[in-house]
Design a protein around this motif. Structure first.
Motif, mmCIF file in Angstrom:
data_model
loop_
_atom_site.group_PDB
_atom_site.id
_atom_site.type_symbol
_atom_site.label_atom_id
_atom_site.label_comp_id
_atom_site.label_asym_id
_atom_site.label_seq_id
_atom_site.Cartn_x
_atom_site.Cartn_y
_atom_site.Cartn_z
ATOM 1 N N UNK A 222 0.807 -1.215 0.000
ATOM 2 C CA UNK A 222 0.000 0.000 0.000
ATOM 3 C C UNK A 222 0.845 1.273 0.000
ATOM 4 N N UNK A 223 2.114 1.140 0.359
ATOM 5 C CA UNK A 223 2.946 2.324 0.544
ATOM 6 C C UNK A 223 3.086 3.182 -0.702
ATOM 7 N N UNK A 224 3.314 2.551 -1.856
ATOM 8 C CA UNK A 224 3.515 3.316 -3.087
ATOM 9 C C UNK A 224 2.271 4.115 -3.440
ATOM 10 N N UNK A 225 1.098 3.479 -3.306
ATOM 11 C CA UNK A 225 -0.148 4.185 -3.610
ATOM 12 C C UNK A 225 -0.372 5.341 -2.644
ATOM 13 N N UNK A 226 -0.052 5.105 -1.369
ATOM 14 C CA UNK A 226 -0.227 6.162 -0.377
ATOM 15 C C UNK A 226 0.713 7.332 -0.642
ATOM 16 N N UNK A 227 1.939 7.024 -1.044
ATOM 17 C CA UNK A 227 2.898 8.093 -1.338
ATOM 18 C C UNK A 227 2.460 8.910 -2.548
ATOM 19 N N UNK A 228 1.867 8.239 -3.528
ATOM 20 C CA UNK A 228 1.354 8.990 -4.686
ATOM 21 C C UNK A 228 0.231 9.933 -4.257
ATOM 22 N N UNK A 229 -0.627 9.470 -3.375
ATOM 23 C CA UNK A 229 -1.747 10.312 -2.931
ATOM 24 C C UNK A 229 -1.243 11.505 -2.120
ATOM 25 N N UNK A 230 -0.287 11.280 -1.237
ATOM 26 C CA UNK A 230 0.197 12.383 -0.407
ATOM 27 C C UNK A 230 1.116 13.320 -1.179
ATOM 28 N N UNK B 118 -7.002 18.530 3.339
ATOM 29 C CA UNK B 118 -6.334 17.232 3.254
ATOM 30 C C UNK B 118 -7.337 16.117 3.000
ATOM 31 N N UNK B 119 -8.441 16.127 3.743
ATOM 32 C CA UNK B 119 -9.458 15.097 3.558
ATOM 33 C C UNK B 119 -10.019 15.138 2.138
ATOM 34 N N UNK B 120 -10.207 16.351 1.630
ATOM 35 C CA UNK B 120 -10.733 16.496 0.263
ATOM 36 C C UNK B 120 -9.727 15.989 -0.761
ATOM 37 N N UNK B 121 -8.470 16.375 -0.627
ATOM 38 C CA UNK B 121 -7.450 15.978 -1.591
ATOM 39 C C UNK B 121 -7.205 14.464 -1.574
ATOM 40 N N UNK B 122 -7.249 13.879 -0.368
ATOM 41 C CA UNK B 122 -7.016 12.441 -0.260
ATOM 42 C C UNK B 122 -8.272 11.630 -0.542
ATOM 43 N N UNK B 123 -9.407 12.317 -0.617
ATOM 44 C CA UNK B 123 -10.702 11.670 -0.875
ATOM 45 C C UNK B 123 -11.027 10.623 0.188
ATOM 46 N N UNK B 124 -10.880 11.051 1.450
ATOM 47 C CA UNK B 124 -11.230 10.202 2.588
ATOM 48 C C UNK B 124 -12.291 10.900 3.420
ATOM 49 N N UNK B 125 -12.977 10.128 4.272
ATOM 50 C CA UNK B 125 -14.130 10.644 4.987
ATOM 51 C C UNK B 125 -13.786 11.229 6.342
ATOM 52 N N UNK B 126 -12.687 10.775 6.953
ATOM 53 C CA UNK B 126 -12.390 11.257 8.300
ATOM 54 C C UNK B 126 -10.905 11.162 8.615
ATOM 55 N N UNK B 127 -10.547 11.563 9.821
ATOM 56 C CA UNK B 127 -9.151 11.636 10.239
ATOM 57 C C UNK B 127 -8.521 10.262 10.379
ATOM 58 N N UNK C 228 0.855 4.569 5.993
ATOM 59 C CA UNK C 228 1.293 3.776 4.837
ATOM 60 C C UNK C 228 2.314 4.536 3.992
ATOM 61 N N UNK C 229 2.170 5.869 3.949
ATOM 62 C CA UNK C 229 3.093 6.685 3.157
ATOM 63 C C UNK C 229 4.417 6.941 3.855
ATOM 64 N N UNK C 230 4.502 6.514 5.106
ATOM 65 C CA UNK C 230 5.746 6.700 5.851
ATOM 66 C C UNK C 230 5.921 8.085 6.435
ATOM 67 N N UNK C 231 4.817 8.814 6.593
ATOM 68 C CA UNK C 231 4.923 10.169 7.147
ATOM 69 C C UNK C 231 5.042 10.182 8.659
ATOM 70 N N UNK C 232 4.651 9.091 9.310
ATOM 71 C CA UNK C 232 4.794 8.993 10.760
ATOM 72 C C UNK C 232 5.564 7.730 11.063
ATOM 73 N N UNK C 233 6.340 7.726 12.142
ATOM 74 C CA UNK C 233 7.159 6.562 12.449
ATOM 75 C C UNK C 233 6.333 5.423 13.020
ATOM 76 N N UNK C 234 6.825 4.193 12.904
ATOM 77 C CA UNK C 234 6.210 3.053 13.571
ATOM 78 C C UNK C 234 6.351 3.254 15.070
ATOM 79 N N UNK C 235 5.364 2.793 15.821
ATOM 80 C CA UNK C 235 5.476 2.890 17.280
ATOM 81 C C UNK C 235 4.733 1.731 17.909
#
Length: 218
Positions: free
Chosen positions: A144-152, A193-202, A211-218
Motif C-alpha cells: 500500500x505504501x507506493x499508492x499512499x505516497x502517490x496520494x500524499x 487534506x481530507x478532500x485531496x485524499x478523498x477520505x471521509x475522516x481523520x 502507509x506513506x511513511x509520514x509517521x514513524x512506527x510505534x
C-alpha cells in the motif's frame, strides 16, 4: 460541555456507560436510543457533539447508523462501542466514517478519553484496537505504501506536515500549538487534506499517513 448521544439496545449497558460519562463534569448525555434507527433520528434532532453507538442493535445496526449519521450530521463525531474486537468490525466501522472505536471491556477511563478526543477533532482507538489496526497495516504497508505516497505527493509540504500530526493522533488544538498557528487554520488544512485524499475522516487520513511513511512506527 460535550453533548453525547448514547445508543445501545441493552438498558443496563446504557446505564453503566451513562454513569461513567457523568463522572466527567464536562460531558453530558443528552439523549439515549435503543436501536440504530432511533439513534439516527435523535442525532438529527439534537445534533450532539458525539454519537456513541453499539454495533449490534435492532432495526438498524451501529455500522449502518454510523454511515447515516456521518452523511446527515457530519459535525457529529461517531464512536463505536462494542464487545466485539474482530478485525472485520473494526475495518467496517472505520470505513463508515467512525472517528473512534472502543471496547466495552476496556478501562472506563478510555471511554472518557475517547469521547473527549473525538469531540476535540481527533481520532481515538482503544489500545487493543489500535494494536490490531497497526498490525494489519504493518502486514500490508509494502503493497500500500507506493499508492499512499502517490496520494500524499499531491499535498503541499505544510499539508503533509499537518497530516503527519493527524496520524500521530493529535487534535486540532494540539497541532495548532505545535505549528504556532490558530486552530481555525488547522481546521482548514485538515479539511483540504481530507478532500485531496478523498477520505471521509481523520482515521482514514491517518492510515494513509502511516502507509506513506509520514509517521514513524510505534
Amino acid at each position: 460541555m460535550i453533548r453525547v448521544l448514547l445508543a445501545d439496545d441493552e438498558a443496563m449497558i446504557r446505564a453503566g456507560v451513562r454513569a461513567i460519562l457523568s463522572a466527567d463534569p464536562g460531558i453530558e448525555v443528552i439523549a439515549e436510543a435503543g436501536d440504530g434507527r432511533q439513534a439516527v433520528e435523535l442525532t438529527q434532532r439534537h445534533r450532539p457533539d458525539v454519537a456513541l453507538l453499539d454495533i449490534r442493535m435492532p432495526r438498524m445496526d451501529g455500522l449502518a447508523a454510523a454511515a447515516e449519521i456521518t452523511r446527515t450530521a457530519p459535525r457529529t463525531a461517531v464512536v463505536m462501542l462494542t464487545t466485539f474486537g474482530e478485525d472485520d468490525y473494526i475495518a467496517r466501522a472505520l470505513s463508515e466514517g467512525a472517528s473512534g472505536f472502543l471496547l466495552k471491556s476496556g478501562d472506563p477511563h478510555e471511554l472518557i478519553a475517547g469521547v473527549r478526543a473525538v469531540a476535540d477533532g481527533a481520532a481515538y482507538l482503544s489500545p487493543r484496537v489500535a494494536h490490531r489496526v497497526i498490525t494489519e497495516l504493518s502486514g500490508g504497508r509494502m503493497s500500500h505504501g507506493a499508492a499512499a505516497r502517490r496520494r500524499t505527493a499531491a499535498l503541499t509540504p505544510r499539508e503533509r506536515e499537518v497530516l503527519a500530526l493527524v496520524g500521530a493522533g493529535m487534535s486540532n488544538a494540539e497541532i495548532a500549538r505545535r505549528l504556532h498557528v490558530v486552530e481555525g487554520t488547522v481546521k482548514a488544512y485538515v479539511s483540504a487534506i481530507l478532500t485531496r485524499l478523498q477520505v471521509r475522516n481523520r482515521v482514514q487520513a491517518a492510515i494513509i499517513a502511516y502507509e506513506a511513511g509520514l509517521i514513524p512506527d510505534s
